[in-house]
Design a protein around this motif. Sequence first.
Motif, PDB file in Angstrom:
ATOM      1  N   SER A 472       0.826  -1.200   0.000  1.00  0.00           N
ATOM      2  CA  SER A 472       0.000   0.000   0.000  1.00  0.00           C
ATOM      3  C   SER A 472       0.865   1.256   0.000  1.00  0.00           C
ATOM      4  O   SER A 472       0.611   2.208  -0.754  1.00  0.00           O
ATOM      5  N   ARG A 476       1.737   4.182  -3.261  1.00  0.00           N
ATOM      6  CA  ARG A 476       1.468   5.617  -3.115  1.00  0.00           C
ATOM      7  C   ARG A 476       2.733   6.467  -3.238  1.00  0.00           C
ATOM      8  O   ARG A 476       2.682   7.602  -3.692  1.00  0.00           O
ATOM      9  N   MET A 531       1.913  12.547   4.010  1.00  0.00           N
ATOM     10  CA  MET A 531       0.735  12.443   3.149  1.00  0.00           C
ATOM     11  C   MET A 531       0.535  11.005   2.676  1.00  0.00           C
ATOM     12  O   MET A 531      -0.585  10.479   2.699  1.00  0.00           O
ATOM     13  N   VAL A 532       1.635  10.351   2.252  1.00  0.00           N
ATOM     14  CA  VAL A 532       1.558   8.965   1.787  1.00  0.00           C
ATOM     15  C   VAL A 532       1.012   8.054   2.881  1.00  0.00           C
ATOM     16  O   VAL A 532       0.083   7.261   2.667  1.00  0.00           O
ATOM     17  N   GLU A 535      -2.674   8.828   3.695  1.00  0.00           N
ATOM     18  CA  GLU A 535      -3.616   8.236   2.729  1.00  0.00           C
ATOM     19  C   GLU A 535      -3.783   6.745   2.988  1.00  0.00           C
ATOM     20  O   GLU A 535      -4.892   6.209   2.892  1.00  0.00           O
ATOM     21  N   HIS A 536      -2.687   6.085   3.311  1.00  0.00           N
ATOM     22  CA  HIS A 536      -2.781   4.664   3.659  1.00  0.00           C
ATOM     23  C   HIS A 536      -3.649   4.476   4.896  1.00  0.00           C
ATOM     24  O   HIS A 536      -4.558   3.624   4.916  1.00  0.00           O
ATOM     25  N   ALA A 538      -5.958   6.281   6.095  1.00  0.00           N
ATOM     26  CA  ALA A 538      -7.366   6.619   5.892  1.00  0.00           C
ATOM     27  C   ALA A 538      -8.179   5.424   5.401  1.00  0.00           C
ATOM     28  O   ALA A 538      -9.394   5.353   5.615  1.00  0.00           O
ATOM     29  N   GLY A 539      -7.507   4.468   4.753  1.00  0.00           N
ATOM     30  CA  GLY A 539      -8.221   3.301   4.249  1.00  0.00           C
ATOM     31  C   GLY A 539      -8.146   2.095   5.165  1.00  0.00           C
ATOM     32  O   GLY A 539      -8.620   1.020   4.803  1.00  0.00           O
ATOM     33  N   ALA A 599      -5.237  12.021  10.028  1.00  0.00           N
ATOM     34  CA  ALA A 599      -5.082  11.024   8.966  1.00  0.00           C
ATOM     35  C   ALA A 599      -5.423   9.629   9.464  1.00  0.00           C
ATOM     36  O   ALA A 599      -5.727   8.744   8.692  1.00  0.00           O
TER      37      ALA A 599
END
Length: 600
Positions: A472, A476, A531-532, A535-536, A538-539, A599
């Motif tokens: 993951s 990204r 940020m990377v 984003e990970h 967040a899922g 995040a």
Amino acid sequence: MAEPLTRVVRRKEDVLFSTCAPLRPFPDVLLTHLQKWAQAAPSRAFLAERSAAGRWYELTYSAAMRWVDSVAELLVELNSAYGDRLLIISENSIAHGVVSLAAMSVGIAVVQISPSYLTTRTGLERVREICEVARPGYLFASPQALLAAAGPLPIGEAVGVSFDRVIALGPAGAGDRRDHATAELQMRRSALHGDSIAKIMFTSGTTGSPKGVINTHRMLCAQQQQMAQLWQFVEERPPVLCDWLPWSHTSGGNNSFNMTLRNGGTLYIDNGRPTLSGIELTLRNVAEVRPTWYTNVPAGYSLLLPMLQRSRLLTERFFSRLDLLVYGGAGLSPGLWAGIDELARSTRGTPAPWACGWGLTETASTTTVTHFPISGAGQIGVPLPGMTCRLTKRHGHYAIAVKGPNVTPGYFGDTDATARAFDDEGYFITGDSVSFVDEENPSRGLRFEGRFAEQFKLATGTWVQPSSIKASLLSRAGPLVRDVILEGPDGPYLVALIWINEEVAVRDFRWSESCEGNDQGSIALQEFLKMVIGEHNAGCVDNAERIVRACVLGIPPSLSSGELTEKGTIALHRFRTARRTQIESLFAAEYGFSIPQAAI
């Protein structure tokens, strides 16, 4: 490429997965291939290396056959016996290749060790441990390896095979010689059979202590027949390789070298490395050779990509006659896949000819391969002909065990480890985890999900599967991140240690030294990585997948520190030992950076 047709047998507790095509006959002894090409293509180059003057020196198949015979006779004259072991400590070279073939041709098992182990006290201790297991009777070492040694070689009573004598027996020093066909030489060769030990290959120790894996002649010959039945083009156009992969490891020594030999190809020995200091040599070599088959580890591709992006001419030469682009040893990030694919499309109008396989030292390098178009990284294909994979549900994926003619009979001198390695049906227990790309269509193959030894539990008792989290993050981060090491066994949460591609970091972020600094490049790099990871996170559905703190490795893993294997992959237990203070500081919030709570 062969058509992917597979067979699935579903049993009560597991699945048996195999390829429909039967394995066709193959030679019992590896030397048979050299004898064949010395007759069929005597003037074709077999091995090539850079001379001291920088030019390529090529050894033809006929010259290689004569040289192998001469060195084999020398080994017989040294009173060696069938079943003895020869320790080779040398970088990849023509002399190394000749000596190994000569030894195997008279029933002497080859034990190959990287010369880098001689440069440190820790490495010399590793050599001592290997010698205690293998008990070599003979030693062949290159002058470069001996000059770099940090101390006396712990090789017991092994008798030296003179490097100068071996070179003198070669085409440049011998002139016209009679064909060597002594009675003893022929008797030794006639005694060889499929179960004769060709090599004892020591595992890289990525997740544990290295063991001496028995490689028989049958294993090595079967594996190349299996590959040729699926990648059929190697029989139609002899492959040309430009390859650095060390012959002391199964991928370079059993796959690259033996595939060249089996199919009458040419192996140009790349004296570069997948490092910042070595990649320039690799690029020069690749540009001159223009290989039809190229293999590298993901760390090597991460260095190669930005350089290809800078040079249209280099990219054109790289792709000009490429049949196959192979990676292995670790997962390839989607960013690297996409970047090289884009270059291939813009250069020759077709996708990059990516292929991947999966295997172990215990399977003579390969067990499954992709021999059909694949759309992304992580797919490892279908079983080779003659192989059966037993898949058993475990932790949401399948534990994979394998059986076939290229599987080792066991570990040299270790009956207990051998007994533990096989289940009650004779399947070798790999310790790896896989899944089907498409459960409804098994012929699309398997996906690698990681090693069970790398999985661990948090303090909450929740299992963490590092491979899926790493995939993951890599997808990204693109080519910026070479690898991610996740830590947290029995801890409250996950932390990440990030190994970056320094050239990409300098190019895109003006980064320098480490992300601890306050310069703009370090801050920009930190923000991008936050940020990377954000984003990970967040899922993620639970804390077993979320990363709370991270750091960039200011000092990257290296071969000299023992944190990297010769293949450029991280030796996890050594890495953890060397970085213990750094890891503890991450959990103590004394180091690295935290990920914004929003995040998570």
